[in-house]
Design a protein around this motif. Structure first.
Motif, PDB file in Angstrom:
ATOM      1  N   UNK A 192       0.818  -1.212   0.000  1.00  0.00           N
ATOM      2  CA  UNK A 192       0.000   0.000   0.000  1.00  0.00           C
ATOM      3  C   UNK A 192       0.846   1.253   0.000  1.00  0.00           C
ATOM      4  N   UNK A 193       0.445   2.256   0.772  1.00  0.00           N
ATOM      5  CA  UNK A 193       1.164   3.532   0.768  1.00  0.00           C
ATOM      6  C   UNK A 193       2.620   3.412   1.195  1.00  0.00           C
ATOM      7  N   UNK A 194       2.938   2.364   1.940  1.00  0.00           N
ATOM      8  CA  UNK A 194       4.327   2.189   2.387  1.00  0.00           C
ATOM      9  C   UNK A 194       5.278   1.991   1.205  1.00  0.00           C
ATOM     10  N   UNK A 211      -4.286  -3.044  -3.978  1.00  0.00           N
ATOM     11  CA  UNK A 211      -3.073  -2.663  -3.244  1.00  0.00           C
ATOM     12  C   UNK A 211      -1.823  -3.023  -4.049  1.00  0.00           C
ATOM     13  N   UNK A 212      -0.734  -2.399  -3.658  1.00  0.00           N
ATOM     14  CA  UNK A 212       0.577  -2.725  -4.228  1.00  0.00           C
ATOM     15  C   UNK A 212       1.429  -3.434  -3.180  1.00  0.00           C
ATOM     16  N   UNK A 319       3.063   9.694  -4.984  1.00  0.00           N
ATOM     17  CA  UNK A 319       2.291   9.959  -3.761  1.00  0.00           C
ATOM     18  C   UNK A 319       1.520   8.700  -3.368  1.00  0.00           C
ATOM     19  N   UNK A 320       2.003   8.001  -2.367  1.00  0.00           N
ATOM     20  CA  UNK A 320       1.280   6.832  -1.886  1.00  0.00           C
ATOM     21  C   UNK A 320       1.508   5.557  -2.666  1.00  0.00           C
ATOM     22  N   UNK A 321       2.474   5.566  -3.558  1.00  0.00           N
ATOM     23  CA  UNK A 321       2.793   4.333  -4.300  1.00  0.00           C
ATOM     24  C   UNK A 321       4.255   4.311  -4.718  1.00  0.00           C
ATOM     25  N   UNK A 322       4.754   3.112  -4.959  1.00  0.00           N
ATOM     26  CA  UNK A 322       6.117   2.949  -5.444  1.00  0.00           C
ATOM     27  C   UNK A 322       6.256   1.598  -6.120  1.00  0.00           C
TER      28      UNK A 322
END
Lengths: 350, 350
Positions: A192-194, A211-212, A319-322
């Motif tokens: 997720x955002x992490x 989610x990622x 922002x919030x993803x990678x």
């Protein structure tokens, strides 16, 4: 040239002296125990190579199993009920082996060993370690195969509701089961955002729909490390994430195409970095440490050579993803071979 | 006296200098990353305490989070794309902080730091670390509580057919889940005839009926370690094993009864060793390392003091079997308190 020959070329007739764990393992086969910090029943080993190529290691009597056949151990006591000052004993023994002019890695040397007059050849040794011998390549392939198994486990278990720690347990169990024992692993495992943080250790967060997962697995087999990274999407990833991932994949492909003997490390970096933006290196050597020469960073003029093993890992973070994709390659006569076998698709390709 | 005061007493007006990881953590709160060997983006931190008690640590800019509030970080670069010689930078910075006469741990000091004239107070510092401050005791209690959770998981999952690695995965997952993150663990986890070897890493062996499990769990929370050991029987253990286990328990009880301020470490060893025979120490201090002063071994004349934390672990080993029981105690005003909460019965007592 074998690594032993390259080391002797660096020594150039001088006695070679180092307590750098990577240099010691490189020349002796020593496998350091690392997962619980310095052992109270040991002291850092020291390698001494004389001008004729004779390799001796000052080491605990409990740590001679993995040594290369022609390496001579000079031992101090290991596990014992008695009080033993192993650090002093190791230094005394190493001092007794030194003769003539000395070249070595002064920053690695403790106590009286650091007071020896010596020529600092640390940078030369780091560069000499970059090209791998056949046995080193085999070891790295084994570690990468284990990373592949971990990546597959992470991908298949990444479903809504699973926590990062639960994924981590499954991943580690898959790798340890394949090896038949414990193994050291450096890892990013975030969801997720992490994922925007580039990396991080697994925590309590549970995966959600759409989610990622960002999972970078770096296991060690024997003394050698593998490396691997993938980003995995569950459900619908936003267009910006899909595009970023496609760009990262394109950058990885471009970097692999750029890798060849005679190319400068910095050129590979520039090739990848032209296609996608990230706040870290494009890649790095991997072997006796998790990140070593040749570093694939802007301006590095080190020239790639056959036998070098390089992890390439372009990414992209918003922002919030990678996302990040990583494969390990070995430089061949005219390009490179990919050693990694894990799925690097945002969605599973199998 | 607090540990800071004890350190200043050892320094006796001199500047205190150390790169021993335990001493650095003791005086600064630094939590070293240890599970994957030396970081390529760091260098070993160095602590410098001047005569007035001002504590400075030379450390990577990425490793200042855990420092005690009044510790001043003097930083070198952490993770970076650029090439940085962090080891040289750390040594330069530490040299710039040193003034006047110096006392320290020369065996811990690399490069130019090892060339400083200093008085070796390594043994005095090791002894000064043995008695724990309140915050250190709290940290050790937390680590022991996690070990307790791991012991319970091992005991409940020990059934015929389970492999040592499967047990290990369950044990580690239980501990990491309780913490909410990864944690370093030193462990023996062996079954059946492997228990005769005193310890060992978990492997492929599967438990059988009437089997023994020997599980010694040493997890680290923050910078502090816990410790614990139990032997668990499935089905019918032979009489010799039951007797040996009873003797080990009796030796543990006798050792606990012997622990009190003013008693010599060697006396506690003799008390336990009179009841059962084993080829290792009776116990050891535990805290910033997994095995430290006071070592409970024959002849150790160190006098126990209030606040010392001691793991006591008598065992017994025969042909194809081995048992050991371990609890951690803290020395109190007139005896000791047991910090361990795990089941040490050969068969479950709950």
């Amino acid at each position: 040239m074998t690594r032993r020959e390259r080391a002797l070329a660096v020594a150039d007739g001088r006695t070679l002296l180092s307590a750098d764990p990577a240099t010691v393992s490189w020349l002796t086969g020593h496998v350091p125990e690392i997962e619980w910090g310095p052992s109270p029943f040991s002291a850092p080993p020291v390698v001494v190579v004389d001008g004729s190529g004779r390799v001796r290691i000052v080491v605990s009597e409990d740590e001679t199993d993995s040594l290369l056949p022609d390496v001579e151990p000079v031992t101090f006591p290991g596990f014992a009920v008695e009080e033993v000052d192993r650090h002093s004993r190791a230094i005394e023994l190493a001092l007794s082996l030194i003769d003539g002019r000395v070249a070595g890695e002064p920053l690695s040397l403790p106590g009286a060993l650091a007071r020896i007059e010596l020529d600092d050849v640390g940078v030369e040794l780091q560069r000499a370690r970059a090209a791998k011998d056949r046995d080193e390549l085999d070891a790295i392939r084994s570690a990468i195969a284990i990373a592949d198994i971990g990546q597959a486990a992470a991908r298949s278990a990444f479903v809504p509701g699973v926590s990062e720690l639960e994924l981590w347990t499954l991943v580690r169990a898959a790798m340890e089961s394949a090896v038949g024992g414990r193994l050291p692993v450096l890892a990013d495992l975030v969801t997720g955002p992490r994922t925007a943080d580039v990396g991080g250790a697994p925590g309590d967060r549970r995966a959600e729909h759409d989610d990622l997962l960002l999972v970078d697995l770096v296991p060690r087999i024997g003394a050698y490390w593998g490396d691997s990274c993938a980003a995995v999407a569950h459900g619908d990833a936003p267009g910006i994430v899909r595009d970023a991932h496609a760009n990262a994949l394109a950058a990885l492909e471009a970097a692999k195409t750029a890798v060849a003997p005679g190319v400068r490390a910095g050129e590979v970096d520039a090739t990848a970095r032209a296609l996608v933006d990230y706040p870290h290196h494009t890649g790095h050597g991997v072997g006796l440490t998790v990140h070593e020469q040749p570093r694939i960073v802007p301006g590095n003029d080190q020239i790639l050579e056959e036998g070098m093993v390089i992890a390439l890992e372009p990414g992209c973070y918003g922002e919030g993803w990678g996302v990040r994709v990583e494969q390990v390659v070995v430089v061949t006569e005219d390009g490179c071979d990919v050693l990694s076998g894990h799925d690097i698709g945002l969605y599973s390709t199998t």
